[in-house]
Design a protein around this motif. Structure first.
Motif, mmCIF file in Angstrom:
data_model
loop_
_atom_site.group_PDB
_atom_site.id
_atom_site.type_symbol
_atom_site.label_atom_id
_atom_site.label_comp_id
_atom_site.label_asym_id
_atom_site.label_seq_id
_atom_site.Cartn_x
_atom_site.Cartn_y
_atom_site.Cartn_z
ATOM 1 N N UNK A 81 -5.081 6.037 6.660
ATOM 2 C CA UNK A 81 -4.618 5.115 5.623
ATOM 3 C C UNK A 81 -4.426 5.805 4.283
ATOM 4 N N UNK A 82 -5.399 6.577 3.849
ATOM 5 C CA UNK A 82 -5.277 7.256 2.556
ATOM 6 C C UNK A 82 -4.101 8.229 2.531
ATOM 7 N N UNK A 83 -3.923 8.999 3.596
ATOM 8 C CA UNK A 83 -2.824 9.971 3.649
ATOM 9 C C UNK A 83 -1.464 9.277 3.640
ATOM 10 N N UNK A 84 -1.346 8.190 4.396
ATOM 11 C CA UNK A 84 -0.079 7.454 4.426
ATOM 12 C C UNK A 84 0.188 6.844 3.052
ATOM 13 N N UNK A 85 -0.832 6.272 2.440
ATOM 14 C CA UNK A 85 -0.664 5.668 1.110
ATOM 15 C C UNK A 85 -0.240 6.726 0.090
ATOM 16 N N UNK A 86 -0.821 7.901 0.143
ATOM 17 C CA UNK A 86 -0.436 8.981 -0.772
ATOM 18 C C UNK A 86 1.007 9.424 -0.532
ATOM 19 N N UNK A 87 1.389 9.527 0.734
ATOM 20 C CA UNK A 87 2.769 9.912 1.059
ATOM 21 C C UNK A 87 3.748 8.873 0.529
ATOM 22 N N UNK A 88 3.411 7.602 0.666
ATOM 23 C CA UNK A 88 4.273 6.533 0.159
ATOM 24 C C UNK A 88 4.371 6.583 -1.358
ATOM 25 N N UNK A 89 3.258 6.850 -2.016
ATOM 26 C CA UNK A 89 3.264 6.866 -3.484
ATOM 27 C C UNK A 89 4.091 8.019 -4.048
ATOM 28 N N UNK A 90 4.362 9.021 -3.239
ATOM 29 C CA UNK A 90 5.176 10.154 -3.687
ATOM 30 C C UNK A 90 6.676 9.885 -3.559
ATOM 31 N N UNK A 91 7.046 8.781 -2.945
ATOM 32 C CA UNK A 91 8.460 8.445 -2.751
ATOM 33 C C UNK A 91 8.971 7.746 -4.009
ATOM 34 N N UNK A 92 9.955 8.317 -4.693
ATOM 35 C CA UNK A 92 10.420 7.763 -5.973
ATOM 36 C C UNK A 92 10.925 6.320 -5.895
ATOM 37 N N UNK A 93 11.497 5.925 -4.783
ATOM 38 C CA UNK A 93 12.052 4.560 -4.658
ATOM 39 C C UNK A 93 10.983 3.486 -4.539
ATOM 40 N N UNK A 94 9.761 3.887 -4.265
ATOM 41 C CA UNK A 94 8.672 2.918 -4.112
ATOM 42 C C UNK A 94 7.948 2.780 -5.441
ATOM 43 N N UNK A 95 7.848 1.539 -5.906
ATOM 44 C CA UNK A 95 7.232 1.286 -7.204
ATOM 45 C C UNK A 95 5.803 0.803 -7.145
ATOM 46 N N UNK A 96 5.304 0.492 -5.962
ATOM 47 C CA UNK A 96 3.955 -0.054 -5.827
ATOM 48 C C UNK A 96 3.427 0.275 -4.443
ATOM 49 N N UNK A 97 2.184 0.742 -4.384
ATOM 50 C CA UNK A 97 1.517 1.010 -3.104
ATOM 51 C C UNK A 97 0.074 0.541 -3.239
ATOM 52 N N UNK A 98 -0.396 -0.218 -2.254
ATOM 53 C CA UNK A 98 -1.790 -0.668 -2.254
ATOM 54 C C UNK A 98 -2.326 -0.689 -0.830
ATOM 55 N N UNK A 99 -3.583 -0.298 -0.676
ATOM 56 C CA UNK A 99 -4.255 -0.491 0.601
ATOM 57 C C UNK A 99 -4.667 -1.957 0.644
ATOM 58 N N UNK A 100 -4.516 -2.576 1.798
ATOM 59 C CA UNK A 100 -4.775 -4.009 1.909
ATOM 60 C C UNK A 100 -5.779 -4.303 3.022
ATOM 61 N N UNK A 101 -6.306 -5.492 2.968
ATOM 62 C CA UNK A 101 -7.160 -6.001 4.036
ATOM 63 C C UNK A 101 -6.356 -7.063 4.772
ATOM 64 N N UNK A 102 -6.526 -7.144 6.068
ATOM 65 C CA UNK A 102 -5.800 -8.154 6.824
ATOM 66 C C UNK A 102 -4.952 -7.528 7.900
ATOM 67 N N UNK A 103 -3.845 -8.166 8.186
ATOM 68 C CA UNK A 103 -2.985 -7.753 9.292
ATOM 69 C C UNK A 103 -2.393 -6.354 9.105
ATOM 70 N N UNK A 104 -2.046 -6.007 7.882
ATOM 71 C CA UNK A 104 -1.481 -4.694 7.591
ATOM 72 C C UNK A 104 -2.487 -3.851 6.817
ATOM 73 N N UNK A 105 -2.256 -2.541 6.847
ATOM 74 C CA UNK A 105 -3.152 -1.623 6.159
ATOM 75 C C UNK A 105 -2.681 -1.292 4.748
ATOM 76 N N UNK A 106 -1.357 -1.316 4.548
ATOM 77 C CA UNK A 106 -0.773 -0.892 3.273
ATOM 78 C C UNK A 106 0.391 -1.811 2.930
#
Length: 154
Positions: A81-106
């Motif tokens: 989860x942490x590695x995927x979230x970090x990879x997503x946060x490095x993508x310029x087109x993405x403006x928000x990334x959060x780890x979540x609880x529930x059905x999805x992880x991020x």
């Protein structure tokens, strides 16, 4: 460097800046009953300590076909989860990334112009991240309220 907690004066200054970041320090000082130097010093300290960042924000209501895409991501293993979230946060087109609880992880949020652009983004960018098992999208199409103080989210 130890960061100070924002006090009542800092919060009052931020309230004025959140309405109009171009407001003069002099006007804020007059409204709050302090000196212009105090306001200037407080803003500088908050910027230097990374507590605030003053920036221009595009008006989402002025974009041609704004579609806010909420990308719900499930990872293969929770340890990724942490590695995927970090990879997503490095993508310029993405403006928000959060780890979540529930059905999805991020949750990742991006702005797209149409469904074809979203599909291409999902297939060429998101699915290529190691550890991404599955994605699900929700689209925001009619904006009822957009509080610019929350601009980092979009």
């Amino acid at each position: 460097m130890t960061k100070r907690q924002l006090d009542d004066l800092d919060l009052s200054i931020l309230e004025w800046l959140s309405e109009d970041a171009r407001i003069s320090n002099r006007k804020v000082a007059i409204e709050l009953g302090v000196t212009e130097g105090t306001v200037r010093a407080r803003i500088k300290r908050m910027e230097d300590e990374g507590q605030i960042r003053i920036t221009a924000i595009s008006n989402i209501n002025r974009l041609a076909n704004p579609t806010l895409a909420y990308i719900w991501i499930e990872v293969e293993k929770s340890s990724q989860t942490d590695d995927v979230a970090q990879a997503l946060s490095a993508i310029p087109e993405i403006g928000f990334v959060a780890k979540t609880l529930g059905r999805s992880d991020i949750l990742a949020i991006t702005m797209v112009q149409n469904n074809a652009q979203l599909a291409s983004f999902l297939h060429s960018t998101i699915s290529g991240i190691e550890g991404v098992r599955r994605t699900e999208c929700s689209l925001g199409v009619n904006f009822i309220k957009h509080d610019y103080r929350m601009s980092r989210i979009v």
